[in-house]
Scaffold this motif. Structure first.
Motif, PDB file in Angstrom:
ATOM      1  N   VAL A 166       0.013  -6.570  -4.641  1.00  0.00           N
ATOM      2  CA  VAL A 166       0.271  -5.388  -5.468  1.00  0.00           C
ATOM      3  C   VAL A 166       1.611  -4.769  -5.100  1.00  0.00           C
ATOM      4  CG1 VAL A 166      -0.475  -3.054  -6.052  1.00  0.00           C
ATOM      5  CG2 VAL A 166      -2.160  -4.881  -5.895  1.00  0.00           C
ATOM      6  N   ALA A 167       1.872  -4.629  -3.802  1.00  0.00           N
ATOM      7  CA  ALA A 167       3.155  -4.073  -3.365  1.00  0.00           C
ATOM      8  C   ALA A 167       4.319  -4.887  -3.924  1.00  0.00           C
ATOM      9  CB  ALA A 167       3.211  -4.028  -1.839  1.00  0.00           C
ATOM     10  N   ARG A 168       4.174  -6.205  -3.934  1.00  0.00           N
ATOM     11  CA  ARG A 168       5.230  -7.064  -4.498  1.00  0.00           C
ATOM     12  C   ARG A 168       5.391  -6.800  -5.992  1.00  0.00           C
ATOM     13  NH1 ARG A 168       2.832 -11.443  -1.185  1.00  0.00           N
ATOM     14  NH2 ARG A 168       4.238 -11.820   0.574  1.00  0.00           N
ATOM     15  N   ARG A 169       4.265  -6.728  -6.721  1.00  0.00           N
ATOM     16  CA  ARG A 169       4.342  -6.513  -8.166  1.00  0.00           C
ATOM     17  C   ARG A 169       4.949  -5.159  -8.503  1.00  0.00           C
ATOM     18  NH1 ARG A 169      -0.673  -9.350  -8.066  1.00  0.00           N
ATOM     19  NH2 ARG A 169      -1.883  -7.413  -8.045  1.00  0.00           N
ATOM     20  N   LEU A 170       4.801  -4.197  -7.610  1.00  0.00           N
ATOM     21  CA  LEU A 170       5.388  -2.874  -7.829  1.00  0.00           C
ATOM     22  C   LEU A 170       6.876  -2.836  -7.476  1.00  0.00           C
ATOM     23  CD1 LEU A 170       2.491  -0.669  -6.406  1.00  0.00           C
ATOM     24  CD2 LEU A 170       3.165  -0.884  -8.821  1.00  0.00           C
TER      25      LEU A 170
ATOM     26  N   GLU B 262       5.405   4.851  -0.101  1.00  0.00           N
ATOM     27  CA  GLU B 262       5.036   3.764   0.813  1.00  0.00           C
ATOM     28  C   GLU B 262       3.702   3.145   0.422  1.00  0.00           C
ATOM     29  OE1 GLU B 262       4.999   5.295   4.780  1.00  0.00           O
ATOM     30  OE2 GLU B 262       7.158   5.715   4.799  1.00  0.00           O
ATOM     31  N   TRP B 263       3.519   1.895   0.845  1.00  0.00           N
ATOM     32  CA  TRP B 263       2.271   1.156   0.671  1.00  0.00           C
ATOM     33  C   TRP B 263       1.985   0.483   2.010  1.00  0.00           C
ATOM     34  CZ3 TRP B 263      -0.634   0.527  -3.901  1.00  0.00           C
ATOM     35  CH2 TRP B 263      -1.642  -0.434  -3.856  1.00  0.00           C
ATOM     36  N   HIS B 264       0.874   0.804   2.649  1.00  0.00           N
ATOM     37  CA  HIS B 264       0.508   0.214   3.931  1.00  0.00           C
ATOM     38  C   HIS B 264      -0.667  -0.740   3.711  1.00  0.00           C
ATOM     39  CE1 HIS B 264       2.174   3.885   6.373  1.00  0.00           C
ATOM     40  NE2 HIS B 264       3.043   3.417   5.505  1.00  0.00           N
ATOM     41  N   ALA B 265      -0.600  -1.915   4.302  1.00  0.00           N
ATOM     42  CA  ALA B 265      -1.679  -2.895   4.127  1.00  0.00           C
ATOM     43  C   ALA B 265      -1.786  -3.783   5.351  1.00  0.00           C
ATOM     44  CB  ALA B 265      -1.433  -3.755   2.884  1.00  0.00           C
ATOM     45  N   SER B 266      -3.016  -4.119   5.704  1.00  0.00           N
ATOM     46  CA  SER B 266      -3.235  -5.125   6.742  1.00  0.00           C
ATOM     47  C   SER B 266      -2.610  -6.441   6.304  1.00  0.00           C
ATOM     48  CB  SER B 266      -4.736  -5.313   6.965  1.00  0.00           C
ATOM     49  OG  SER B 266      -4.987  -6.502   7.698  1.00  0.00           O
ATOM     50  N   SER B 267      -2.000  -7.148   7.235  1.00  0.00           N
ATOM     51  CA  SER B 267      -1.406  -8.444   6.912  1.00  0.00           C
ATOM     52  C   SER B 267      -2.447  -9.429   6.394  1.00  0.00           C
ATOM     53  CB  SER B 267      -0.709  -9.032   8.139  1.00  0.00           C
ATOM     54  OG  SER B 267       0.405  -8.262   8.501  1.00  0.00           O
ATOM     55  N   ALA B 268      -3.713  -9.178   6.707  1.00  0.00           N
ATOM     56  CA  ALA B 268      -4.778 -10.056   6.236  1.00  0.00           C
ATOM     57  C   ALA B 268      -5.184  -9.751   4.800  1.00  0.00           C
ATOM     58  CB  ALA B 268      -6.006  -9.921   7.146  1.00  0.00           C
ATOM     59  N   ASN B 269      -4.718  -8.628   4.258  1.00  0.00           N
ATOM     60  CA  ASN B 269      -5.135  -8.209   2.926  1.00  0.00           C
ATOM     61  C   ASN B 269      -4.129  -8.697   1.888  1.00  0.00           C
ATOM     62  OD1 ASN B 269      -6.136  -6.958   0.662  1.00  0.00           O
ATOM     63  ND2 ASN B 269      -6.365  -4.956   1.617  1.00  0.00           N
ATOM     64  N   GLU B 270      -4.272  -9.957   1.508  1.00  0.00           N
ATOM     65  CA  GLU B 270      -3.316 -10.595   0.604  1.00  0.00           C
ATOM     66  C   GLU B 270      -3.246  -9.904  -0.746  1.00  0.00           C
ATOM     67  OE1 GLU B 270      -2.879 -15.006  -0.493  1.00  0.00           O
ATOM     68  OE2 GLU B 270      -3.665 -15.038   1.557  1.00  0.00           O
ATOM     69  N   ALA B 271      -4.399  -9.490  -1.271  1.00  0.00           N
ATOM     70  CA  ALA B 271      -4.421  -8.866  -2.599  1.00  0.00           C
ATOM     71  C   ALA B 271      -3.612  -7.574  -2.601  1.00  0.00           C
ATOM     72  CB  ALA B 271      -5.860  -8.590  -3.026  1.00  0.00           C
TER      73      ALA B 271
ATOM     74  N   THR C 125      -2.339  -2.226 -10.160  1.00  0.00           N
ATOM     75  CA  THR C 125      -0.903  -2.238 -10.412  1.00  0.00           C
ATOM     76  C   THR C 125      -0.540  -1.273 -11.537  1.00  0.00           C
ATOM     77  OG1 THR C 125      -0.796  -4.555  -9.717  1.00  0.00           O
ATOM     78  CG2 THR C 125       1.073  -3.709 -10.957  1.00  0.00           C
ATOM     79  N   ARG C 126      -1.298  -1.314 -12.626  1.00  0.00           N
ATOM     80  CA  ARG C 126      -0.995  -0.442 -13.757  1.00  0.00           C
ATOM     81  C   ARG C 126      -1.218   1.031 -13.404  1.00  0.00           C
ATOM     82  NH1 ARG C 126      -4.523  -2.735 -18.367  1.00  0.00           N
ATOM     83  NH2 ARG C 126      -5.453  -4.118 -16.823  1.00  0.00           N
ATOM     84  N   GLY C 127      -2.315   1.309 -12.715  1.00  0.00           N
ATOM     85  CA  GLY C 127      -2.570   2.688 -12.318  1.00  0.00           C
ATOM     86  C   GLY C 127      -1.545   3.200 -11.330  1.00  0.00           C
ATOM     87  N   ALA C 128      -1.147   2.354 -10.387  1.00  0.00           N
ATOM     88  CA  ALA C 128      -0.154   2.764  -9.390  1.00  0.00           C
ATOM     89  C   ALA C 128       1.176   3.077 -10.045  1.00  0.00           C
ATOM     90  CB  ALA C 128       0.016   1.677  -8.334  1.00  0.00           C
ATOM     91  N   ARG C 129       1.549   2.327 -11.072  1.00  0.00           N
ATOM     92  CA  ARG C 129       2.808   2.624 -11.762  1.00  0.00           C
ATOM     93  C   ARG C 129       2.794   4.022 -12.366  1.00  0.00           C
ATOM     94  NH1 ARG C 129       2.669  -3.247 -14.329  1.00  0.00           N
ATOM     95  NH2 ARG C 129       3.767  -4.384 -12.708  1.00  0.00           N
ATOM     96  N   VAL C 130       1.669   4.401 -12.949  1.00  0.00           N
ATOM     97  CA  VAL C 130       1.559   5.747 -13.526  1.00  0.00           C
ATOM     98  C   VAL C 130       1.770   6.806 -12.441  1.00  0.00           C
ATOM     99  CG1 VAL C 130      -0.037   7.393 -14.597  1.00  0.00           C
ATOM    100  CG2 VAL C 130       0.042   5.024 -15.415  1.00  0.00           C
ATOM    101  N   LEU C 131       1.095   6.623 -11.304  1.00  0.00           N
ATOM    102  CA  LEU C 131       1.164   7.627 -10.247  1.00  0.00           C
ATOM    103  C   LEU C 131       2.525   7.643  -9.546  1.00  0.00           C
ATOM    104  CD1 LEU C 131      -2.414   7.327  -8.721  1.00  0.00           C
ATOM    105  CD2 LEU C 131      -1.560   8.997 -10.377  1.00  0.00           C
TER     106      LEU C 131
END
Length: 206
Positions: free
Chosen positions: A144-148, A131-140, A111-117
């Motif tokens: 992160v997308a939510r926290r961003l 954009e952020w793409h993630a499998s629906s099974a990948n909760e973690a 999360t912190r690194g993504a904010r920088v980028l």
């Protein structure tokens, strides 16, 4: 080469380049099963030469201004990374993603690194949409997308097969005006874990 501190526990964001091949391979070997649970990232890196080839492919993308890799180091050890898999300046759209070995989880590094980028993409490069793409099974990853502060825009049902199962792919995104509004609303970020998740005034990527 630059290193961007991500807090006070020895975490850094740095470019991940072909000369890191041995370190990259050792990192993947430590966490390969964990890293590849939802994505095949690094699956073809099975020795130093093939690890270097993976890194070189992103170095070539960087040279073409169409993507690149950054690694996440914790107390001097590579534990994961972030990548712009797609970086399209013509449309102002890019896709950011991540991977981690177990030793890097639970610390907010992604999360912190993504904010920088994301800051860099919007403020330095004039991108309009990340954009952020993630499998629906990948909760973690979805968390992160939510926290961003991204918005879940839709689900591509059974988008791709992986390990014998067709995966639903979620598409999340944040637009430049939304990111800047969050910055103005939430105040400054000082780089420490636990500080407010504002996208403004954090160390910059170069």
């Amino acid at each position: 080469m630059y290193a961007i501190p991500l807090g006070d526990e020895g975490a850094e964001l740095r470019p991940l380049e072909p000369w890191h091949a041995e370190e990259f391979l050792a990192h993947l070997e430590r966490g390969r099963e964990f890293v590849t649970r939802h994505i095949p990232f690094g699956a073809n890196a099975t020795d130093v030469d093939s690890a270097r080839a993976v890194l070189q492919s992103y170095a070539d993308k960087h040279a073409a201004d169409s993507g690149f890799l950054h690694g996440l180091w914790l107390e001097g050890e590579l534990v994961g990374g972030l990548l712009f898999r797609v970086f399209d300046t013509a449309t102002g759209t890019c896709e950011i993603g991540c991977w981690l070995e177990p030793a890097g989880t639970g610390r907010g590094l992604v999360t912190r690194g993504a904010r920088v980028l994301i800051d860099w993409a919007f403020d330095e490069r004039g991108m309009h949409r990340v954009e952020w793409h993630a499998s629906s099974a990948n909760e973690a990853s979805i968390n992160v997308a939510r926290r961003l502060g991204m918005t879940r825009e839709g689900v591509l049902r059974e988008r791709f097969p992986y390990r014998g199962v067709r995966q639903d792919m979620e598409v999340w995104a944040v637009l430049a005006p939304e990111w800047r509004e969050a910055c103005a609303r939430d105040g400054h970020w000082d780089g420490r874990a636990g500080s407010p998740p504002s996208p403004c005034r954090r160390p910059r990527a170069r």
